[in-house]
Design a protein around this motif. Structure first.
Motif, PDB file in Angstrom:
ATOM      1  N   ARG A  85       0.845  -1.199   0.000  1.00 16.58           N
ATOM      2  CA  ARG A  85       0.000   0.000   0.000  1.00 16.58           C
ATOM      3  C   ARG A  85       0.874   1.240   0.000  1.00 16.58           C
ATOM      4  O   ARG A  85       1.985   1.233   0.529  1.00 16.58           O
ATOM      5  CB  ARG A  85      -0.881   0.051   1.254  1.00 16.58           C
ATOM      6  N   ARG A  86       0.317   2.297  -0.523  1.00 12.35           N
ATOM      7  CA  ARG A  86       0.968   3.599  -0.437  1.00 12.35           C
ATOM      8  C   ARG A  86       0.548   4.263   0.867  1.00 12.35           C
ATOM      9  O   ARG A  86      -0.437   3.877   1.497  1.00 12.35           O
ATOM     10  CB  ARG A  86       0.580   4.456  -1.643  1.00 12.35           C
ATOM     11  N   PHE A  87       1.308   5.285   1.270  1.00 10.49           N
ATOM     12  CA  PHE A  87       1.088   5.967   2.541  1.00 10.49           C
ATOM     13  C   PHE A  87      -0.362   6.441   2.688  1.00 10.49           C
ATOM     14  O   PHE A  87      -1.017   6.167   3.700  1.00 10.49           O
ATOM     15  CB  PHE A  87       2.052   7.163   2.664  1.00 10.49           C
ATOM     16  N   ASN A  88      -0.867   7.172   1.700  1.00  5.99           N
ATOM     17  CA  ASN A  88      -2.227   7.715   1.810  1.00  5.99           C
ATOM     18  C   ASN A  88      -3.289   6.626   1.812  1.00  5.99           C
ATOM     19  O   ASN A  88      -4.345   6.794   2.426  1.00  5.99           O
ATOM     20  CB  ASN A  88      -2.490   8.742   0.707  1.00  5.99           C
ATOM     21  N   GLU A  89      -3.020   5.501   1.153  1.00  2.00           N
ATOM     22  CA  GLU A  89      -3.953   4.369   1.221  1.00  2.00           C
ATOM     23  C   GLU A  89      -4.027   3.847   2.655  1.00  2.00           C
ATOM     24  O   GLU A  89      -5.121   3.566   3.169  1.00  2.00           O
ATOM     25  CB  GLU A  89      -3.501   3.232   0.314  1.00  2.00           C
ATOM     26  N   LEU A  90      -2.868   3.718   3.282  1.00  2.65           N
ATOM     27  CA  LEU A  90      -2.843   3.271   4.677  1.00  2.65           C
ATOM     28  C   LEU A  90      -3.600   4.243   5.566  1.00  2.65           C
ATOM     29  O   LEU A  90      -4.414   3.844   6.394  1.00  2.65           O
ATOM     30  CB  LEU A  90      -1.400   3.132   5.163  1.00  2.65           C
TER      31      LEU A  90
END
Length: 136
Positions: free
Chosen positions: A48-53
């Motif tokens: 996952r990417r940061f903003n997805e997390l």
């Protein structure tokens, strides 16, 4: 139990007697931290990417997510990959060591879900006793 370190080398876990509780405590603090466990659960489904997390974790601040990801990376549970693009694309994923934590985390999560009603009832009984003790 068989795990590999970040370099892919096979590592035999030491026994509790040889490491002592003092040495194990920091690890238990990491894996017992609510944010760390939520991140491991989310990354169990894939990178996952940061903003997805951040979108998946209700209530976590950007700073706390950053600190928690750094701690998980430092402990070898999460890898951070920067893809050269504009802006840079950063992806987080579980390492082999992090993957080995999925099953215990899922088991603990299932236990918590199965027992949350009992825990809340016990908390209410405890709080009621405290409230009664504080009345004049």
């Amino acid at each position: 139990m068989h795990v590999t370190d970040v370099a892919g080398e096979s590592v035999q876990p030491p026994s509790l007697e040889s490491t002592g509780c003092r040495n194990v405590s920091p690890v238990l603090n990491r894996v017992g931290d609510k944010w760390s466990m939520l991140i491991v659960m989310i990354l169990a489904d894939g990178p996952r990417r940061f903003n997805e997390l951040k979108r998946h974790i209700d209530g976590i601040s950007q700073r706390m997510l950053t600190l928690t990801l750094r701690g998980l990376e430092r402990d070898g549970l999460v890898s951070r990959t920067v893809e050269p693009s504009v802006p840079p694309r950063v992806t987080y994923a579980l390492t082999d060591l992090g993957e080995s934590l999925k099953q215990p985390v899922e088991t603990l999560g299932r236990w918590a879900m199965a027992h949350i009603a009992c825990i809340r009832a016990a908390q209410q009984r405890f709080d009621a006793r405290l409230d009664g003790a504080n009345e004049p």
